[in-house]
Design a protein around this motif. Structure first.
Motif, PDB file in Angstrom:
ATOM      1  N   LEU A   1       4.956 -22.832 -10.553  1.00 52.70           N
ATOM      2  CA  LEU A   1       3.420 -22.194 -10.185  1.00 52.70           C
ATOM      3  C   LEU A   1       2.958 -20.958  -9.392  1.00 52.70           C
ATOM      4  N   HIS A   2       3.983 -20.561  -8.771  1.00 48.34           N
ATOM      5  CA  HIS A   2       3.713 -19.635  -7.267  1.00 48.34           C
ATOM      6  C   HIS A   2       2.811 -17.898  -8.036  1.00 48.34           C
ATOM      7  N   ILE A   3       3.407 -17.710  -9.340  1.00 46.85           N
ATOM      8  CA  ILE A   3       3.076 -16.922 -10.370  1.00 46.85           C
ATOM      9  C   ILE A   3       1.746 -17.346 -11.268  1.00 46.85           C
ATOM     10  N   THR A   4       0.262 -17.348 -11.584  1.00 46.50           N
ATOM     11  CA  THR A   4       0.271 -18.374 -12.486  1.00 46.50           C
ATOM     12  C   THR A   4      -0.388 -17.761 -13.832  1.00 46.50           C
ATOM     13  N   SER A   5      -0.336 -18.586 -14.877  1.00 45.92           N
ATOM     14  CA  SER A   5      -1.257 -17.800 -16.135  1.00 45.92           C
ATOM     15  C   SER A   5      -1.583 -17.126 -16.463  1.00 45.92           C
ATOM     16  N   GLN A   6      -2.591 -17.531 -15.721  1.00 47.15           N
ATOM     17  CA  GLN A   6      -4.105 -16.914 -15.772  1.00 47.15           C
ATOM     18  C   GLN A   6      -3.476 -15.289 -15.133  1.00 47.15           C
ATOM     19  N   GLU A   7      -2.781 -14.919 -13.830  1.00 46.70           N
ATOM     20  CA  GLU A   7      -2.807 -14.196 -13.243  1.00 46.70           C
ATOM     21  C   GLU A   7      -1.711 -13.093 -13.943  1.00 46.70           C
ATOM     22  N   ILE A   8      -0.923 -13.423 -14.491  1.00 42.51           N
ATOM     23  CA  ILE A   8       0.107 -13.280 -16.081  1.00 42.51           C
ATOM     24  C   ILE A   8      -0.737 -12.036 -16.597  1.00 42.51           C
ATOM     25  N   VAL A   9      -1.704 -12.969 -17.029  1.00 41.85           N
ATOM     26  CA  VAL A   9      -2.217 -12.852 -18.045  1.00 41.85           C
ATOM     27  C   VAL A   9      -3.519 -11.376 -18.486  1.00 41.85           C
ATOM     28  N   ASP A  10      -3.425 -11.534 -16.719  1.00 39.52           N
ATOM     29  CA  ASP A  10      -4.598 -10.273 -16.231  1.00 39.52           C
ATOM     30  C   ASP A  10      -3.967  -9.261 -16.935  1.00 39.52           C
ATOM     31  N   ASP A  11      -2.613  -8.992 -16.916  1.00 37.08           N
ATOM     32  CA  ASP A  11      -2.112  -7.750 -17.009  1.00 37.08           C
ATOM     33  C   ASP A  11      -2.722  -6.990 -18.417  1.00 37.08           C
TER      34      ASP A  11
ATOM     35  N   ASN B   1      -5.653 -18.045 -19.776  1.00 37.70           N
ATOM     36  CA  ASN B   1      -7.598 -17.841 -20.010  1.00 37.70           C
ATOM     37  C   ASN B   1      -7.080 -18.874 -19.020  1.00 37.70           C
ATOM     38  N   PHE B   2      -6.439 -20.558 -19.212  1.00 37.06           N
ATOM     39  CA  PHE B   2      -7.489 -21.158 -18.612  1.00 37.06           C
ATOM     40  C   PHE B   2      -6.249 -21.804 -17.761  1.00 37.06           C
ATOM     41  N   ASN B   3      -5.128 -20.973 -17.135  1.00 34.62           N
ATOM     42  CA  ASN B   3      -3.679 -21.508 -16.497  1.00 34.62           C
ATOM     43  C   ASN B   3      -3.299 -22.498 -17.605  1.00 34.62           C
ATOM     44  N   THR B   4      -3.125 -22.912 -17.913  1.00 31.13           N
ATOM     45  CA  THR B   4      -2.140 -23.178 -18.964  1.00 31.13           C
ATOM     46  C   THR B   4      -0.815 -23.194 -18.675  1.00 31.13           C
ATOM     47  N   PRO B   5       0.635 -24.238 -17.712  1.00 30.65           N
ATOM     48  CA  PRO B   5       2.283 -23.345 -18.442  1.00 30.65           C
ATOM     49  C   PRO B   5       1.772 -23.490 -19.923  1.00 30.65           C
ATOM     50  N   LEU B   6       3.795 -22.951 -20.098  1.00 28.04           N
ATOM     51  CA  LEU B   6       3.882 -22.446 -21.360  1.00 28.04           C
ATOM     52  C   LEU B   6       4.889 -22.670 -21.584  1.00 28.04           C
ATOM     53  N   LEU B   7       5.646 -23.200 -23.279  1.00 27.78           N
ATOM     54  CA  LEU B   7       6.152 -23.118 -23.779  1.00 27.78           C
ATOM     55  C   LEU B   7       6.342 -22.618 -24.943  1.00 27.78           C
ATOM     56  N   LEU B   8       7.563 -21.661 -25.158  1.00 23.89           N
ATOM     57  CA  LEU B   8       7.812 -20.932 -25.986  1.00 23.89           C
ATOM     58  C   LEU B   8       8.884 -20.301 -26.215  1.00 23.89           C
ATOM     59  N   SER B   9       9.051 -20.354 -27.666  1.00 27.24           N
ATOM     60  CA  SER B   9      10.244 -20.470 -28.809  1.00 27.24           C
ATOM     61  C   SER B   9      10.973 -18.729 -28.221  1.00 27.24           C
TER      62      SER B   9
END
Length: 366
Positions: free
Chosen positions: A342-352, A292-300
């Motif tokens: 970043l052509h699709i942002t974290s914020q746009e993804i989490v909206d779903d 929600n803060f538009n932060t890029p992710l690095l996940l296991s």
């Protein structure tokens, strides 16, 4: 849900988390500082267990009054979160006898099941497939790994309903809007130069979360323009402090426990959110929070939400769990080489992955 005209009541088997108290994994006393009981109907039922606690296994919750209410209640859609307590198990087994529509919402990812062996696992599979799951009307899956977990038990598509794991996106976005103009001052108060990059970890300092993997990767990154803020508390704190001292890591901050009203300040200043968890991280809701803060992710890759919330090379990357070298390399790709599109942002993804999405899908069951 009530705001969306879905008449909803919550039935609680325990008031432990509402009251707050000592959290064994955080290792500190916790009282949540946001309201948990406002705006909806609820009932608390007496726990008749001889060892009453959510921490005491299957027989830690035995709520006979709730089971009685099950048979007095007019026909309803009843959502049960898991089968790991006596009360939950019995509602799943008995609910359809009264004509209720029984829905199961469990967060098990299939990827974790592959690591579970032994006779207990075999008994669980038989019990779920032939005794429990036939008594469930609808299976509410939280994400792709959870969906294929149910499919592995031959659950038909018409019994599967998307019910994604979500946080209060609206609250976090509103906090971000307020905090954004103050990011420079928050950085300054923490002693972090304005142009330096900040990695955020948010979770308990426990083995499942593998915080020492992140510390090792950060040491190997060895970049004087990067900081690591580890929001949380837990039993591994002493080991983490020893590691930080041994390797003279000057740009690591261990915050201690941070409550809900303050955690937004840390998400807001982050340039990268990392979750490096192993088995037991069935989803990872702090990932939703950070997005929600538009932060890029690095996940296991064993973080349950990794397949759903990361678009590789776009808003982040995944890495093989416990692979510290790959974790370091992907941190470098994002923070130093700026490789994300970043052509699709974290914020746009989490909206779903929102409360509204959940409610819209549940309306179809009424």
């Amino acid at each position: 849900m009530n705001d969306q005209d879905v008449n909803t009541e919550a039935w609680y088997c325990s008031d432990e988390s509402i009251k707050g108290g000592f959290d064994k994994e955080f290792g500190v006393n916790i009282t949540w500082d946001i309201p948990l009981l406002n705006g909806y109907s609820y009932q608390f039922f007496k726990n008749n267990s001889w060892k009453p606690s959510v921490s005491n296994g299957f027989f830690g919750l035995i709520n006979l009054g709730l089971l009685k209410q099950l048979f007095n209640e007019p026909k309803a859609v009843i959502i049960v979160h898991g089968w790991n307590y006596f009360t939950h198990f019995m509602v799943l087994m008995l609910g359809t006898l009264k004509g209720h529509t029984i829905c199961l919402r469990n967060d098990m990812p299939l990827s974790h099941e592959h690591y579970k062996k032994g006779w207990k696992q075999k008994i669980k599979k038989i019990g779920l497939k032939y005794f429990l799951f036939p008594r469930v009307d609808k299976f509410l899956y939280i994400g792709s790994q959870n969906k294929i977990f149910y499919k592995s038990y031959d659950i038909e598509d018409n019994r599967l309903v998307s019910c994604p794991y979500a946080v209060d996106n609206d609250r976090f976005k509103a906090q971000y809007k307020v905090i954004k103009p103050n990011i420079s001052s928050i950085r300054r108060d923490l002693g972090i130069p304005q142009n330096d990059k900040i990695i955020i970890f948010s979770g308990k300092y426990i083995e499942k979360k593998r915080p020492l993997d992140l510390l090792q990767a950060f040491k190997n990154l060895n970049n004087s323009n990067c900081w690591l803020i580890m929001v949380g508390e837990g039993e591994l704190r002493t080991s983490m402090e020893h590691f930080i001292e041994k390797h003279q890591l000057k740009q690591v901050i261990l915050t201690g426990f941070v409550n809900q009203s303050k955690i937004a300040e840390y998400y807001a200043i982050g340039d990268l959110f990392v979750m490096c968890s192993s088995l037991g991280e069935n989803w990872g809701l702090s990932v939703n929070e950070a997005m929600n803060f538009n932060t890029p992710l690095l996940l296991s890759n064993l973080t349950g939400c990794s397949e759903d919330l990361v678009i590789q090379g776009v808003n982040g990357y995944t890495f093989k769990t416990k692979d510290v070298n790959e974790l370091k390399e992907k941190m470098e790709e994002i923070l130093i080489k700026n490789s994300l599109t970043l052509h699709i942002t974290s914020q746009e993804i989490v909206d779903d992955y929102s409360f509204l999405s959940i409610t819209d899908n549940l309306k179809k069951l009424l």
